[in-house]
Scaffold this active site. Structure first.
Site, mmCIF file in Angstrom:
data_model
loop_
_atom_site.group_PDB
_atom_site.id
_atom_site.type_symbol
_atom_site.label_atom_id
_atom_site.label_comp_id
_atom_site.label_asym_id
_atom_site.label_seq_id
_atom_site.Cartn_x
_atom_site.Cartn_y
_atom_site.Cartn_z
ATOM 1 N N SER A 25 44.447 37.817 39.829
ATOM 2 C CA SER A 25 43.688 39.047 39.733
ATOM 3 C C SER A 25 44.482 40.176 39.083
ATOM 4 C CB SER A 25 43.246 39.459 41.142
ATOM 5 O OG SER A 25 44.371 39.737 41.985
ATOM 6 N N SER A 65 47.969 35.348 42.020
ATOM 7 C CA SER A 65 47.656 36.460 41.115
ATOM 8 C C SER A 65 48.862 37.049 40.406
ATOM 9 C CB SER A 65 46.934 37.568 41.892
ATOM 10 O OG SER A 65 45.719 37.088 42.421
ATOM 11 N N LYS A 101 49.130 47.773 39.420
ATOM 12 C CA LYS A 101 47.806 47.211 39.679
ATOM 13 C C LYS A 101 47.000 48.173 40.540
ATOM 14 C CE LYS A 101 45.762 42.926 41.555
ATOM 15 N NZ LYS A 101 46.094 41.609 42.153
#
Length: 597
Positions: free
Chosen positions: A153, A177, A77
Site C-alpha cells: 500500500s 507494503s 506515507k
C-alpha cells in the site's frame, strides 16, 4: 533522465559541507521537479515552500557535522502523521490535521531531515497494488512504466523515491507494503522487526502487526535512516527494545529457499530466472543454498486475511465504516467489513493455529542463517489487475503476508529487470532484530542484481556495510571449538563461527594442569612454533565483556597472528601456566590431542 542533484545521503551531505548546495536550494529544486511527474499520482499532499520554511530555518542554526540527516529530503506515507500536514489514509472523509509528528517523523526531523509531503497509498493501507486510491488522487502508477502497478500500500513513497524526488521515504508494512513497492520500483525496502520503530502517530491497519518501513536507494542508506528512526518512545505500548547481543550472519552461511514446487511466479519465467540468479549470487557471496519445506510459511500467510486479524482493520476504521460506508472504496470496504462479525473463539483458534505454525516454521533456523524468497511472484499491468483485483492483489502477498505474524525481520533487494523493462526483487529474512545483519548482506547482494537505482538510471552507490560492526572477533583453540564442552559459552551469547583457519608458524600448545574440563594453553614461540588449527568466532560486542570475565587464569585474551598475516584477538596463555603443563604441539592442535587419547 537522471537526477541532476545528488540524492544519495552521503553525497548530499558532502555537497552541503562543501557549500555546493544548500537545503533551501535542494527543496526548491525538488518541489519544481515533482510537477514533471504529476501523472504518476505519487503525492496526496506536496508541501509548499512556506510549509517547509520552519524546517529550513532550523537548519541554519546547525550543520551536517552535527545532524546525521541534515537537509535530507524525505516523503511520508499519508497514514503517518506530520504536524501541520493533513492525514487522510487515502480517504477524504477521514481527513484530520495532526498537531504533532508521529514518533518516527519526530526522530528524523530532529536529525535534520525535511519532510516534503504526504504520499499516496492503497486506502487505509489495505492492498499491495497502489491502485486502491480514490479521486482526486487516483491510482499511483509505476515509476518506470505507468501502465503497471506500483505496488502497495506504500505506493507513493516508493514512487517518489524511485523518481528522484526524495532521498528516502517512510511507508508502513503489515502484509508486504514496504517490500512489494520496493521490488516494483528498483529500491531497497526494509521491513524492520515488529516493534523496532515506534508506531505512535501511525493510523492503524492491524495494530498488533503494523510497522513503519523504509524505502532507500541502498542498504547503507536504509541503515542510516533506521539508526535514527529507532529512537525509543516511552509513549508507544507496541515498541520493544532490541535484545542484548544481536546475532551476525557468518561469512560462510546457509540460506533457505523454498522447494521448487512451492515457488509461484504466475507463469512469469523471467521472474523465475531473476530469482535463480539471486540464489547464485548469494552462493558467490559465501552462502550455501538449503531447500526447505515452505508450507508452514504459506499456511501462515493465509491467516492474515482469512483469519480474525481482519477484525483489527475493522476496529481501525470504525465508526467511519459504520456511519459513512460509501466513503470507502468498494474493494476496501468489502475487505474490511469481513472483520465485523468475528467471534472471540475464532480469534483464539487462529492464535493457537499461528503458534503451532510458528513452532514448525522456526525450526528452519536450526538449519539456516537466513532465508531467500522472491519478493512477489510477478508484476501486473493495471489493466490485468482490474480484471482480477482481489485475486491478483492477494497473489502479490505470497511471500510477504507471513512475515509479521511469525515475527521476522526482512529486506527487499532489487534483483534486476524483466524483458518488459520492469524490475523485480528478492527478499532476505531472518528472525526478529536481525535488521542490521540483513542490511549488511543486502549491501553485498544488491549490486549483483543491478547497477542502477530507482526509475531514472541513476548509478547505484552501494558500499558494503561492515558486517562486523558491533561485534568482536575472537580466536579460540581449545575447549571453545565447535562441538566441544565450552562452545556453549559462545553460542549462548549469539556468537557465530566466521572461519576455520590456522595461526602463523609461531605457536606451541600445552595441556594445562588441572581440569576438568581439560584446557590447552597456546604461547608464541617464533623459533620452534608451528601452525595450529583455530576457529574465529564473531561475538556481539555487548556480550564480549561477560565472555572474557569467565576466562580463568592463566588464560586470557591477547593478539594472535594468523597464517595470512592478520592479527586477531584470541586465547593466549601466561607463562606461569606452563608449570606442570605437557607440551602437545606435535599433535597438531587441540582436536589432534583429543583424538590421541
Amino acid at each position: 533522465m537522471k537526477t541532476s542533484i545528488p540524492l544519495d545521503i552521503p553525497a548530499l551531505l558532502q555537497a552541503y559541507r562543501s557549500g555546493d548546495l544548500t537545503p533551501a536550494a535542494v527543496v526548491s529544486h525538488l518541489l519544481e521537479r515533482a510537477s514533471q511527474f504529476s501523472a504518476h499520482n505519487a503525492w496526496i499532499h506536496l508541501a509548499g515552500e512556506d510549509e517547509l520554511t520552519p524546517y529550513l530555518t532550523r537548519l541554519q542554526r546547525s550543520s551536517p557535522d552535527e545532524l546525521p540527516l541534515y537537509g535530507i529530503p524525505f516523503a511520508v506515507k499519508d497514514n503517518i502523521d506530520v504536524a501541520g500536514m493533513d492525514t487522510t489514509a487515502g480517504c477524504e472523509a477521514f481527513r484530520y490535521r495532526p498537531g504533532r509528528h508521529a514518533a518516527v517523523v519526530e526522530a528524523l526531523v530532529a536529525a535534520g531531515a525535511i519532510p516534503l509531503g504526504k504520499t499516496n497509498l492503497d486506502q487505509f493501507a489495505t492492498g499491495l497494488v497502489g491502485t486502491r486510491s480514490p479521486e482526486p488522487w487516483g491510482a499511483c502508477r509505476n515509476s518506470i512504466d505507468p501502465d503497471y502497478v506500483s505496488g502497495g500500500s506504500s505506493s507513493g513513497s516508493a514512487v517518489a523515491t524511485a523518481l528522484g524526488l526524495v532521498s528516502f521515504a517512510l511507508g508502513t508494512d503489515t502484509a508486504g507494503s514496504g517490500r512489494v513497492p520496493a521490488a516494483f520500483n528498483n529500491l531497497i525496502g526494509l521491513k524492520p522487526t515488529l516493534g523496532r520503530l515506534s508506531v505512535r502517530g501511525v493510523v492503524p491497519a492491524c495494530q498488533s502487526l503494523d510497522c513503519v518501513s523504509i524505502f532507500a536507494r541502498s542498504a547503507e542508506q536504509a541503515q542510516a535512516v533506521l539508526t535514527v528512526a529507532s529512537a525509543p518512545d516511552a509513549e508507544d505500548p507496541w515498541q520493544r527494545p532490541a535484545p542484548i547481543g544481536r546475532q551476525p550472519i557468518p561469512a560462510r552461511f546457509r540460506f533457505g529457499v523454498p522447494q521448487d514446487k512451492q515457488l509461484d511466479f504466475d507463469g512469469n519465467e523471467g521472474a523465475r530466472q531473476l530469482f535463480n540468479n539471486a540464489i547464485r549470487d548469494l552462493e558467490a557471496l559465501g552462502g550455501e543454498a538449503v531447500t526447505l519445506d515452505f508450507q508452514p510459511f504459506l499456511d501462515t500467510a493465509k491467516l492474515l486475511y482469512e483469519g480474525p486479524w481482519v477484525a483489527e482493520r475493522y476496529l481501525a476504521t470504525s465508526p467511519l465504516i459504520q456511519e459513512q460506508p460509501d466513503a470507502l472504496l468498494d474493494v476496501t470496504r468489502g475487505i474490511i467489513s469481513q472483520g465485523a462479525n468475528g467471534r472471540a473463539a475464532d480469534a483464539f483458534s487462529a492464535r493457537y493455529r499461528l503458534q503451532a505454525l510458528k513452532q514448525v516454521a522456526d525450526q528452519a533456523w536450526d538449519e539456516v542463517d537466513v532465508m531467500l524468497t522472491p519478493t512477489a511472484p510477478t508484476i501486473y499491468t493495471i489493466a490485468e489487475l482490474d480484471e482480477e483485483p482481489v485475486a491478483r492483489n492477494s497473489r502479490l502477498g505470497t511471500y510477504t503476508n507471513f512475515m509479521n505474524l511469525l515475527d521476522y525481520s526482512a529486506v527487499a533487494v532489487p534483483s534486476g529487470f524483466l524483458e518488459s523493462g520492469l524490475p523485480l526483487g528478492c527478499t532476505l529474512f531472518a528472525p526478529a532484530f536481525q535488521d542490521e545483519a540483513l542490511l549488511a548482506l543486502a549491501s553485498r547482494l544488491h549490486p549483483r542484481g543491478t547497477h542502477t537505482v530507482g526509475a531514472l538510471g541513476d548509478t547505484l552507490h552501494s558500499p558494503a556495510i561492515d558486517a562486523s560492526a558491533g561485534t568482536i572477533d575472537v580466536l579460540v583453540c581449545g575447549a571453545h571449538l565447535s562441538g566441544l564442552p565450552l562452545n556453549h559459552q559462545l553460542t549462548e551469547r549469539h556468537a557465530v563461527l566466521q572461519e576455520t583457519t590456522e595461526t602463523a608458524a609461531a605457536y606451541r600448545m600445552y595441556l594445562l594442569a588441572g581440569g576438568p574440563p581439560l584446557r590447552p594453553g597456546m604461547i608464541r614461540d617464533e623459533h620452534e612454533g608451528i601452525r595450529l588449527p583455530v576457529e574465529i568466532w564473531r561475538v556481539p560486542a555487548d556480550r564480549f565483556g561477560s565472555f572474557v570475565a569467565g576466562i580463568p587464569a592463566p588464560l586470557g585474551i591477547g593478539k594472535v597472528e594468523l597464517a595470512d598475516g592478520r592479527w586477531v584477538s584470541g586465547f593466549i596463555c601466561e607463562p606461569i601456566g606452563l608449570e606442570g603443563a605437557e607440551d602437545i604441539t606435535h599433535l597438531g592442535g587441540w582436536r589432534g590431542f583429543l583424538a590421541s587419547r
